[in-house]
Enzyme design. Structure first.
Site, PDB file in Angstrom:
ATOM      1  N   GLU A  98       0.859  -1.118  -0.021  1.00  0.00           N
ATOM      2  CA  GLU A  98      -0.072   0.023   0.130  1.00  0.00           C
ATOM      3  C   GLU A  98       0.775   1.299  -0.030  1.00  0.00           C
ATOM      4  OE1 GLU A  98      -2.179  -3.013   2.950  1.00  0.00           O
ATOM      5  OE2 GLU A  98      -0.155  -2.626   1.975  1.00  0.00           O
ATOM      6  N   CYS A 143      -2.522  -3.923   7.253  1.00  0.00           N
ATOM      7  CA  CYS A 143      -2.060  -4.359   8.530  1.00  0.00           C
ATOM      8  C   CYS A 143      -2.443  -3.318   9.556  1.00  0.00           C
ATOM      9  CB  CYS A 143      -0.379  -4.681   8.536  1.00  0.00           C
ATOM     10  SG  CYS A 143       0.543  -3.265   8.140  1.00  0.00           S
ATOM     11  N   ALA A 175      11.550 -37.385  -8.619  1.00  0.00           N
ATOM     12  CA  ALA A 175      11.660 -37.735  -9.957  1.00  0.00           C
ATOM     13  C   ALA A 175      11.692 -39.483  -9.789  1.00  0.00           C
ATOM     14  CB  ALA A 175      12.864 -37.428 -10.426  1.00  0.00           C
TER      15      ALA A 175
END
Length: 340
Positions: A46, A71, A150
């Site tokens: 912000e 916040c 994998a």
């Protein structure tokens, strides 16, 4: 709001222990400012959005969009709700409420008490997905846990090695390995089991990509791992869980746990207390299967190469029918979310 999410994603891997947040300021249907939280301890989204507005007088007639509730407390930076009130921005649109206890609902309450029109829940699923690590950490009191391995076409993750010095065989390809290093930069920590640390001697660092090295985590119950292993070289912050009492060394922290009780629960609780919000687990067989058995995982990333081993160490079993499937050259990549 979609632009807020897009902006926030630019900081993936760089905001821990803060969430990723994006913000956009709109005046008469036109974007006049935007910003995102780039690094923990620096300005929030912000603030960066407001600072980017050239004509600050327009803020009194604008709407500020933010992917996460502003916040309301003073931490490393001033409270964003206070800043919005100070600039008399009349409208605030919030993607999702912040589940962090010091904020949760308080930012919205502060804004509304100041007479500001606040709308909550715009693109909320996308905004929660953006900060899946942050929300898991605060709501489940443990890191967001990603499993990665994998396997061959016939379902093996390793050959049967004759001795600990015999090297593993690569299953995927160079592009897949580069992608794995990119993933390492995005998570706060990386973990392997005792056998993997000993047999593979991995560095668990970032080599094929640019970014931060994750915190290395492993288990050494009886402190039998060779001091010459890469994970014990002191070059990167490393956490070792053991049943022994031993002093910490340069960049190596030893944490004593009770191996007669649930080991994984203890490990993830300690990582939570150390404010580690995400961890990628790269093996081996015992560790991966234990996490799956105890249902302590949030996401699995499974490569299936085109090799055939016919025998060896079997891959963990997960249902791939719900996975997102893509191809990394000649290897399949399956991504599965553990939706409870």
């Amino acid at each position: 709001m979609a632009r807020c999410v897009e902006l926030a994603q630019k900081a993936l891997g760089n905001t821990y222990t803060n969430p990723m947040v994006g913000s956009v300021i709109v005046h008469n249907g036109k974007i006049i400012g935007e910003g995102y939280h780039q690094v923990c301890g620096e300005a929030h989204a912000e603030v960066n959005a407001v600072n980017s507005v050239k004509n600050k007088s327009l803020l009194k007639e604008s709407t500020i969009y933010v992917s996460l509730e502003p916040c309301s407390h003073v931490g490393k930076t001033p409270a964003c709700s206070t800043m919005i009130i100070k600039h008399k921005i009349p409208n605030v649109v919030v993607g999702t409420i912040d589940s962090f206890a010091k904020v949760s609902g308080n930012g919205v309450k502060m804004l509304r008490n100041a007479g500001i029109n606040v709308k909550v829940g715009v693109l909320e699923p996308e905004c929660r997905e953006l900060n899946k690590r942050f929300f898991t950490f605060h709501e489940k009191k443990r890191p967001y846990i990603i499993l990665k391995w994998a396997q061959t076409k016939d379902g093996f993750i390793d050959i049967n090695r004759q001795n600990k010095h015999q090297k593993a065989e690569w299953i995927t390809n160079e592009l897949a390995r580069t992608l794995v290093h990119k993933w390492r930069t995005e998570e706060q920590a990386i973990m392997v089991g005792t056998a993997t640390a000993e047999q593979d001697n991995p560095s668990l660092n970032v080599r094929n990509w640019t970014g931060k090295n994750p915190i290395r985590v492993s288990i050494d119950k009886d402190l039998k791992l060779s001091k010459n292993l890469n994970i014990l070289d002191g070059s990167i912050r490393t956490i070792i869980f053991t049943k022994k009492t031993i002093k910490n060394k340069k960049n190596i922290e030893y944490i004593k746990i009770n191996f007669s009780k649930n080991v994984l629960t203890q490990i993830f609780k300690h990582l939570y207390l150390l404010e580690i919000q995400s961890i990628i687990v790269e093996g081996g067989e015992i560790l991966l299967n234990s996490i799956i058995t105890e249902n302590l995982w949030d996401e699995a990333r499974i490569f299936i190469g085109n090799k055939i081993f016919r025998e060896g160490v079997k891959a963990p079993k997960l249902d791939l029918s719900t996975s997102q499937k893509t191809y990394i050259e000649n290897a399949e990549l399956h991504i599965i979310r553990n939706i409870e």
